[in-house]
Design an enzyme around this catalytic site. Structure first.
Site, PDB file in Angstrom:
ATOM      1  N   HIS A  55       1.197  -1.051  -0.090  1.00 23.64           N
ATOM      2  CA  HIS A  55      -0.081  -0.223   0.276  1.00 23.64           C
ATOM      3  C   HIS A  55       0.875   1.082  -0.322  1.00 23.64           C
ATOM      4  O   HIS A  55       2.317   1.057   0.205  1.00 23.64           O
ATOM      5  CB  HIS A  55      -0.941  -0.192   1.236  1.00 23.64           C
ATOM      6  CG  HIS A  55      -0.085   0.028   2.250  1.00 23.64           C
ATOM      7  ND1 HIS A  55       0.262  -1.182   3.380  1.00 23.64           N
ATOM      8  CD2 HIS A  55      -0.812   1.015   3.829  1.00 23.64           C
ATOM      9  CE1 HIS A  55       0.881  -0.852   4.465  1.00 23.64           C
ATOM     10  NE2 HIS A  55       0.327   0.813   4.573  1.00 23.64           N
ATOM     11  N   HIS A  57       1.480   3.738   2.141  1.00 24.47           N
ATOM     12  CA  HIS A  57       1.842   4.843   2.907  1.00 24.47           C
ATOM     13  C   HIS A  57       3.635   5.102   3.030  1.00 24.47           C
ATOM     14  O   HIS A  57       4.219   4.166   2.320  1.00 24.47           O
ATOM     15  CB  HIS A  57       1.451   3.752   4.560  1.00 24.47           C
ATOM     16  CG  HIS A  57       0.127   4.718   4.957  1.00 24.47           C
ATOM     17  ND1 HIS A  57      -0.704   3.736   5.355  1.00 24.47           N
ATOM     18  CD2 HIS A  57      -0.959   5.446   4.198  1.00 24.47           C
ATOM     19  CE1 HIS A  57      -1.986   3.993   5.951  1.00 24.47           C
ATOM     20  NE2 HIS A  57      -2.156   5.247   4.740  1.00 24.47           N
ATOM     21  N   ASP A  59       6.085   4.791   4.953  1.00 19.60           N
ATOM     22  CA  ASP A  59       6.996   3.676   5.791  1.00 19.60           C
ATOM     23  C   ASP A  59       6.567   2.722   5.137  1.00 19.60           C
ATOM     24  O   ASP A  59       6.660   1.287   5.589  1.00 19.60           O
ATOM     25  CB  ASP A  59       6.499   3.294   7.379  1.00 19.60           C
ATOM     26  CG  ASP A  59       4.754   3.389   8.016  1.00 19.60           C
ATOM     27  OD1 ASP A  59       3.815   3.329   6.788  1.00 19.60           O
ATOM     28  OD2 ASP A  59       5.143   2.138   8.517  1.00 19.60           O
ATOM     29  N   HIS A  60       6.316   2.058   3.904  1.00 19.68           N
ATOM     30  CA  HIS A  60       6.174   0.819   2.725  1.00 19.68           C
ATOM     31  C   HIS A  60       6.424   1.303   1.895  1.00 19.68           C
ATOM     32  O   HIS A  60       7.165   0.350   1.659  1.00 19.68           O
ATOM     33  CB  HIS A  60       4.730   0.495   3.410  1.00 19.68           C
ATOM     34  CG  HIS A  60       4.258   0.129   4.590  1.00 19.68           C
ATOM     35  ND1 HIS A  60       3.773  -1.809   4.809  1.00 19.68           N
ATOM     36  CD2 HIS A  60       3.872   0.432   5.541  1.00 19.68           C
ATOM     37  CE1 HIS A  60       3.556  -1.356   5.616  1.00 19.68           C
ATOM     38  NE2 HIS A  60       2.800  -0.116   6.763  1.00 19.68           N
ATOM     39  N   HIS A 113      -7.411  -0.620   5.570  1.00 16.09           N
ATOM     40  CA  HIS A 113      -6.248   0.236   6.344  1.00 16.09           C
ATOM     41  C   HIS A 113      -6.533   1.187   5.168  1.00 16.09           C
ATOM     42  O   HIS A 113      -5.914   1.980   5.148  1.00 16.09           O
ATOM     43  CB  HIS A 113      -5.391  -0.517   6.672  1.00 16.09           C
ATOM     44  CG  HIS A 113      -3.934   0.278   6.597  1.00 16.09           C
ATOM     45  ND1 HIS A 113      -4.179   0.421   7.880  1.00 16.09           N
ATOM     46  CD2 HIS A 113      -2.638   0.423   5.803  1.00 16.09           C
ATOM     47  CE1 HIS A 113      -2.186   1.127   8.505  1.00 16.09           C
ATOM     48  NE2 HIS A 113      -2.069   1.297   6.873  1.00 16.09           N
ATOM     49  N   ASP A 132      -0.227  -3.817   6.151  1.00 16.62           N
ATOM     50  CA  ASP A 132      -0.387  -3.089   7.234  1.00 16.62           C
ATOM     51  C   ASP A 132      -2.325  -4.293   7.398  1.00 16.62           C
ATOM     52  O   ASP A 132      -3.326  -3.166   8.652  1.00 16.62           O
ATOM     53  CB  ASP A 132      -0.543  -1.754   7.461  1.00 16.62           C
ATOM     54  CG  ASP A 132       0.911  -1.183   7.840  1.00 16.62           C
ATOM     55  OD1 ASP A 132       1.622  -1.761   7.937  1.00 16.62           O
ATOM     56  OD2 ASP A 132       1.011   0.126   7.553  1.00 16.62           O
ATOM     57  N   HIS A 170       4.694  -5.120  10.020  1.00 16.51           N
ATOM     58  CA  HIS A 170       4.865  -4.192  12.151  1.00 16.51           C
ATOM     59  C   HIS A 170       5.908  -4.672  13.275  1.00 16.51           C
ATOM     60  O   HIS A 170       4.774  -6.398  13.339  1.00 16.51           O
ATOM     61  CB  HIS A 170       4.596  -3.165  12.316  1.00 16.51           C
ATOM     62  CG  HIS A 170       3.930  -1.741  11.201  1.00 16.51           C
ATOM     63  ND1 HIS A 170       4.934  -0.637  11.691  1.00 16.51           N
ATOM     64  CD2 HIS A 170       3.498  -2.062  10.358  1.00 16.51           C
ATOM     65  CE1 HIS A 170       4.346   0.458  10.551  1.00 16.51           C
ATOM     66  NE2 HIS A 170       3.315  -0.407   9.970  1.00 16.51           N
TER      67      HIS A 170
END
Ligand code: ZN
Ligand code: FE
Length: 254
Positions: A55, A57, A59-60, A113, A132, A170
């Site tokens: 996805h 975001h 942090d990905h 999400h 996530d 995570h």
């Protein structure tokens, strides 16, 4: 089989590098940052062939362009997210298959999400990267979808084989265990997993991968349709999505 190298990055993210020893094909899943991935590739002598994005975001996907430019790897991401993930070469949707070496990776659309969220399942190796959507003993926050959508997405993942090794993005398992025990305090499988995770984390080790069998037994977010869980949580009713929504609401303010 595939080899999976797990690297902790940022505060609590993992980047996974998946390697097929037969063909040399190597995929980085959700590379939040590039340098730790370069380190893994150097140390193992692997050449990056693919980048899998679950996805959009930061942090990905933060390391995607640097890795792509340095390696020429093929970037795989959701068609629905093509407007907001840079560098996608193969735009995928639910049910698509991507070949990585001799392995077949099935794409599962798992919105909730984020709207375009996908999970990647290495079919022969039975390895799942749920991003996530699914965490060990937890699930992602519902940012762009509805609780009902998220529940359906989790049911889709739950249908994968029990032996599936599950590699979420995570390290949230300890905190998830604390919450899960408030929902389902009598669950022996949950207590066993919570103890195991505490010991792993105290030893400085990862709590992941988990297995689908373990998550089905212990993760309250996969059990919203189970009368035992519903009774334990003081929630009952035929509408599993509503039970799921209430558990998710409680977690959001835990
Ligand atoms: Zn996210
Ligand atoms: Fe994340």
């Amino acid at each position: 089989m595939v080899e999976v190298e797990q690297t902790p990055v940022l505060t609590d993210n993992y980047v996974h590098v998946v390697h097929d020893p037969e063909t040399g094909a190597t995929a980085a899943v959700d590379p939040a940052v590039a340098p730790p991935v370069f380190d893994v590739l150097d140390r193992r002598g692997w050449q990056l062939s693919h980048i899998l994005c679950t996805h959009h975001h930061g942090d990905h996907v933060g390391g995607v362009m640097d890795l792509k430019q340095a390696s020429g790897a093929t970037v795989v991401g959701a068609l629905a997210d093509a407007h907001r993930i840079l560098g996608i070469d193969i735009e995928v949707k639910d049910g698509d298959h991507v070949a990585i070496g001799r392995h077949t990776v099935r794409v599962l659309s798992v919105p909730g999400h984020t709207a375009g969220h996908v999970a990647y399942f290495f079919r022969e190796a039975q390895v799942l990267f749920p991003g996530d959507c699914l965490f060990s003993l937890g699930c992602g926050r519902v940012f762009e979808g509805t609780a009902e959508q998220m529940w359906r997405s989790l049911c889709k993942l739950r249908a994968l084989p029990d032996d599936t090794r599950v590699y979420p993005a995570h390290e949230y398992t300890n905190a998830n265990a604390d919450f899960a025990l408030t929902i389902d305090p009598e669950n022996a499988a949950l207590h066993a997993r919570a103890d195991e995770v505490l010991a792993l984390r105290e030893a400085g080790r990862s709590s992941l991968p988990s297995t689908m069998a373990s998550e089905k037994a212990a993760n309250p977010f996969l059990r919203a349709d189970d009368p035992v869980l519903q009774a334990a949580a003081g929630l009952d009713g035929p509408d599993a999505a509503a039970v799921f929504a209430e558990i998710r609401r409680r977690k959001d303010c835990f």
